[in-house]
Design a protein around this motif. Structure first.
Motif, short mmCIF file in Angstrom:
data_model
loop_
_atom_site.label_atom_id
_atom_site.label_comp_id
_atom_site.label_asym_id
_atom_site.label_seq_id
_atom_site.Cartn_x
_atom_site.Cartn_y
_atom_site.Cartn_z
N GLU A 424 -6.76 -5.93 15.56
CA GLU A 424 -5.65 -5.56 16.32
C GLU A 424 -4.16 -6.20 15.41
O GLU A 424 -3.39 -5.58 15.30
N LEU A 425 -4.63 -7.41 14.85
CA LEU A 425 -3.38 -7.87 14.02
C LEU A 425 -3.08 -6.97 12.80
O LEU A 425 -1.90 -6.58 12.27
N GLN A 426 -4.37 -6.46 12.09
CA GLN A 426 -4.05 -5.78 10.98
C GLN A 426 -3.18 -4.44 11.37
O GLN A 426 -2.66 -3.80 10.66
N LYS A 427 -3.95 -3.85 12.53
CA LYS A 427 -3.01 -2.63 12.75
C LYS A 427 -1.69 -2.78 13.26
O LYS A 427 -0.91 -2.15 12.59
N LEU A 428 -1.13 -3.99 13.55
CA LEU A 428 0.16 -4.10 13.96
C LEU A 428 0.89 -4.44 12.67
O LEU A 428 1.99 -3.97 12.49
N GLN A 429 0.11 -4.93 11.40
CA GLN A 429 0.78 -4.94 10.22
C GLN A 429 1.24 -3.70 9.55
O GLN A 429 2.15 -3.60 8.71
N ALA A 430 0.64 -2.44 10.03
CA ALA A 430 0.77 -1.19 9.50
C ALA A 430 1.54 -0.39 10.39
O ALA A 430 1.63 1.01 10.04
N MET A 431 1.90 -0.95 11.39
CA MET A 431 2.62 -0.02 12.48
C MET A 431 4.47 -0.09 12.35
O MET A 431 4.67 -1.15 12.09
N GLY A 432 5.12 0.88 12.61
CA GLY A 432 6.44 0.82 12.90
C GLY A 432 7.09 0.55 11.50
O GLY A 432 6.71 1.26 10.36
N GLU A 433 8.08 -0.12 11.46
CA GLU A 433 8.80 -0.30 10.26
C GLU A 433 8.05 -1.38 9.25
O GLU A 433 7.68 -2.27 9.67
N ILE A 434 7.91 -0.80 8.17
CA ILE A 434 7.05 -1.70 7.09
C ILE A 434 8.05 -2.26 6.24
O ILE A 434 8.98 -1.77 5.56
N PHE A 435 7.87 -3.70 6.05
CA PHE A 435 8.78 -4.49 4.86
C PHE A 435 7.92 -4.33 3.71
O PHE A 435 6.85 -4.22 3.50
N ASN A 436 9.10 -4.32 2.58
CA ASN A 436 8.15 -4.38 1.32
C ASN A 436 7.69 -5.86 0.97
O ASN A 436 8.03 -6.85 1.61
N PRO A 437 6.55 -6.21 0.30
CA PRO A 437 6.09 -7.36 -0.19
C PRO A 437 7.08 -8.00 -0.72
O PRO A 437 7.75 -7.57 -1.61
N ASN A 438 7.06 -9.43 -0.70
CA ASN A 438 7.93 -10.11 -1.58
C ASN A 438 7.76 -10.20 -3.11
O ASN A 438 6.83 -9.70 -3.54
N PHE A 439 8.84 -9.83 -3.85
CA PHE A 439 8.82 -9.69 -5.28
C PHE A 439 8.66 -10.86 -6.20
O PHE A 439 8.88 -10.99 -7.40
N PHE A 440 8.45 -12.14 -5.49
CA PHE A 440 8.31 -13.22 -6.40
C PHE A 440 7.14 -13.90 -6.48
O PHE A 440 6.94 -15.09 -6.92
#
Length: 644
Positions: A424-440
């Protein structure tokens, strides 16, 4: 005009509708920005240029002062690329609210031009040409955002103007959208022309070489309504798609254009969508006699800003998944397709060719197992499919077959139930507005096979009514309940400790609800939630969550037990400075537990992170060492594993 706090209130009539031309001509020189959060209408009222109002007040020679400012580079990153120049705005006779939305969407769409012959200037000119043609032939398109200006933005970014089959300057609009019809509507309140009819006529005119070469067009109308929300001073609101949803829609838009130009449907689908489609699947996908997607008008929630199941079921990706299941032929195809779209990662994106190939085998397995007793509900189907997909993502050799035979539905569902919370947590990570991973280069953290005390009754968070205020640098407050919990052998079990980056707005809210902190729409009117959302969007900060997940054993009596997951910390990192700005545990106590503190320090040392000045619960007067005596043993025992 009166400036009240963060709000700009304009006294007077309706300057947008009264003075659209002045709005366009003055947009480059006079900009009044405002920002607001309102959980009842999604999120933001952001940096909206109230330029027509400025012109109107100037003409009246009012004594009210007009506050003008240019967008800073940070604001441009945060709100979009702002591709429309003052000269461009002078050529557009659109409501200022629509100008702001179109400008933002064009900035997001510029990220989708890779591997195409499109450029920002080409798309901008195409959008202006389409708006001018719509104003001449179907002015109702310029008076709507959904199924109007929003769709014109997508059409402009689909393919280069060189590949348009016909020019928009030629006649394309249906008779019912003529000016005389619109005038009768405005004067006598007759039925307004349907903008969708006009848009579909425009789509066929621009992209379809032959009358029967059109296919499904949901991608031009569907909106996930999960991005920014812009509001005019009079209460008019437009909801934008987020970057993830817009990129998804454009994949299908380019497929529509390729099919319309006369290319083979089979070749176009394999190039624009995924190569893992059969001819039968593609025939179902291009069948225009089935239900079409439409304008999304879901009611917005006030307690949680969440994307509804109905929104995902009307997406172009949902049509693709339904086509895949329908081609496999099964009496439960509607239930299977719904479960795959709503409850699994298949409803969020088109994955790589290898992942899509495995997904096709999972759908085949699900169709074959559909008659089993375990698959009586959408929930059981969805959990089983998601578990198979998750196992393959961790081990590419994982298969739906064992020794040449399909996996047992009973065993798959049992394993899925045990991992239900993690899935369920993994599904939430892919739902709705997705953030870019940090670039650092800041990476996740994982420790396996660790003894962890689980606090199922939340005794530690509520052991302290007084919540320490980190901004005043309060010192650590002892908790007897925490000491008893960490010494309780019955509360301990083998677990995996993880620190993962929060990648979606859905999961950010979920973590806020679990830890009962300010990342909830109902707290402080949503202002704190929006503040942190803004930081995540720009990449200025990344947000991380520390969880502990119980590890199962091989005992048969433990087969049906769901493995618990607890959230210990929410962490904010200033990416460029590599600074841990905040790290809070569950409220109201808020202080990190001793063991969580040790794991946080081990991760920070590995990633080269440091504490932040006088701010943050992680600091206090003692810096990293506020509880050093108690966590020194834990750090030394786990450091070797953490650095591995």
């Amino acid at each position: 005009m009166a400036n009240v706090g963060q709000f700009i209130v304009i006294k007077g009539g309706d300057p947008w509708r009264s003075c659209p031309t002045a709005c366009a001509r003055s947009a480059g020189t006079i900009s009044v920005w405002r920002e607001k959060v309102c959980c009842s209408s999604r999120l933001a009222y952001v940096y909206l240029p109230v330029v027509a109002a400025a012109m109107r007040f100037r003409n009246r020679q009012t004594s009210d002062r007009i506050c003008s400012a240019s967008a800073t580079p940070r604001q441009r990153r945060q709100r979009g690329s702002y591709t429309l120049s003052p000269n461009d705005l002078d050529r557009l006779n659109l409501k200022g609210l629509f100008l702001a939305g179109a400008d933002h969407q064009l900035g997001i769409l510029s990220e989708t031009y890779q591997n195409t012959d499109l450029s920002t200037d080409d798309v901008k000119e195409a959008f202006i040409e389409l708006c001018q043609a719509a104003e001449d032939q179907a002015p109702n398109l310029c008076s709507h955002w959904e199924s109007g200006v929003d769709t014109l933005v997508r059409i402009a970014a689909t393919v280069s103007r060189e590949h348009w089959v016909r020019s928009p300057c030629e006649r394309w609009a249906p008779v019912e959208t003529e000016n005389v019809k619109l005038q009768r509507y405005l004067l006598y309140n007759e039925a307004a022309p349907d903008p969708v009819v006009s848009l579909r006529a425009l789509l066929r005119h621009l992209f379809c070489k032959y009358e029967n070469s059109a296919c499904r067009d949901e991608c031009f109308f569907w909106s996930d309504a999960d991005g920014l929300g812009f509001q005019d001073y009079d209460g008019s609101i437009i909801m934008l798609s987020n970057a993830h949803g817009l990129r998804l829609a454009m994949q299908f838009a380019r497929f529509y254009a390729a099919v319309g130009s006369g290319r083979s449907t089979f070749d176009a689908a394999k190039e624009c969508l995924t190569p893992c489609l059969t001819k039968k699947m593609i025939r179902h996908l291009t069948d225009t006699t089935s239900s079409q997607g439409g304008v999304q008008t879901e009611k917005l929630k006030t307690e949680k800003l969440s994307q509804s199941d109905e929104t995902r079921l009307k997406s172009p990706l949902a049509a693709l998944r339904c086509s895949q299941v329908a081609a496999l032929g099964n009496g439960m195809q509607h239930a299977l397709a719904r479960a795959a779209i709503v409850s699994t990662r298949l409803g969020t994106k088109i994955a790589s060719a290898e992942e899509e190939k495995f997904a096709a085998s999972v759908l085949t397995w699900a169709c074959q197992a559909a008659g089993s007793g375990e698959f009586k509900s959408d929930d059981s189907i969805g959990k089983s499919i998601e578990w198979l997909l998750d196992e393959h993502s961790k081990d590419e050799s994982f298969s739906v077959n064992v020794n040449g035979n399909p996996r047992s539905p009973q065993k798959v569902f049992a394993a899925a139930k045990r991992a239900a919370q993690t899935l369920e947590l993994q599904k939430l990570q892919a739902m709705g507005e997705i953030f870019n991973p940090n670039f650092f280069g800041i990476q996740s953290f994982e420790l396996r096979n660790v003894e962890v005390a689980f606090d199922a009754n939340c005794t530690v968070p509520y052991s302290q009514v007084y919540t320490p205020n980190s901004w005043h640098g309060d010192q650590y407050t002892f908790s007897e309940e925490e000491e008893l919990l960490l010494q309780n052998a019955n509360a301990k079990r083998r677990a995996t400790v993880r620190i993962n980056e929060i990648r979606s707005f859905e999961y950010m809210q979920y973590v806020g609800e679990k830890l009962q902190n300010c990342l909830q729409a109902r707290r402080r009117g949503g202002s704190s939630l929006y503040k942190y959302l803004s930081r995540a969007r720009t990449g200025a900060s990344s947000f991380w969550v520390m969880t502990v997940t119980a590890e199962g054993n091989n005992e048969e009596d433990d087969e049906e037990q769901e493995l618990p997951v607890e959230h210990l910390l929410l962490i904010e990192v200033y990416n460029e400075l590599r600074v841990v700005h905040q790290a809070e545990g569950p409220h109201p106590r808020r202080w990190p537990r001793t063991d969580a503190w040790a794991w946080l320090k081990a991760w920070a040392q590995r990633e080269g992170l440091r504490p932040d000045g006088p701010e943050g619960v992680t600091v206090g007067p003692g810096g990293w060492d506020w509880h050093d005596l108690k966590d020194k043993a834990l750090v030394s025992s786990h450091a070797a594993v953490a650095w591995a």
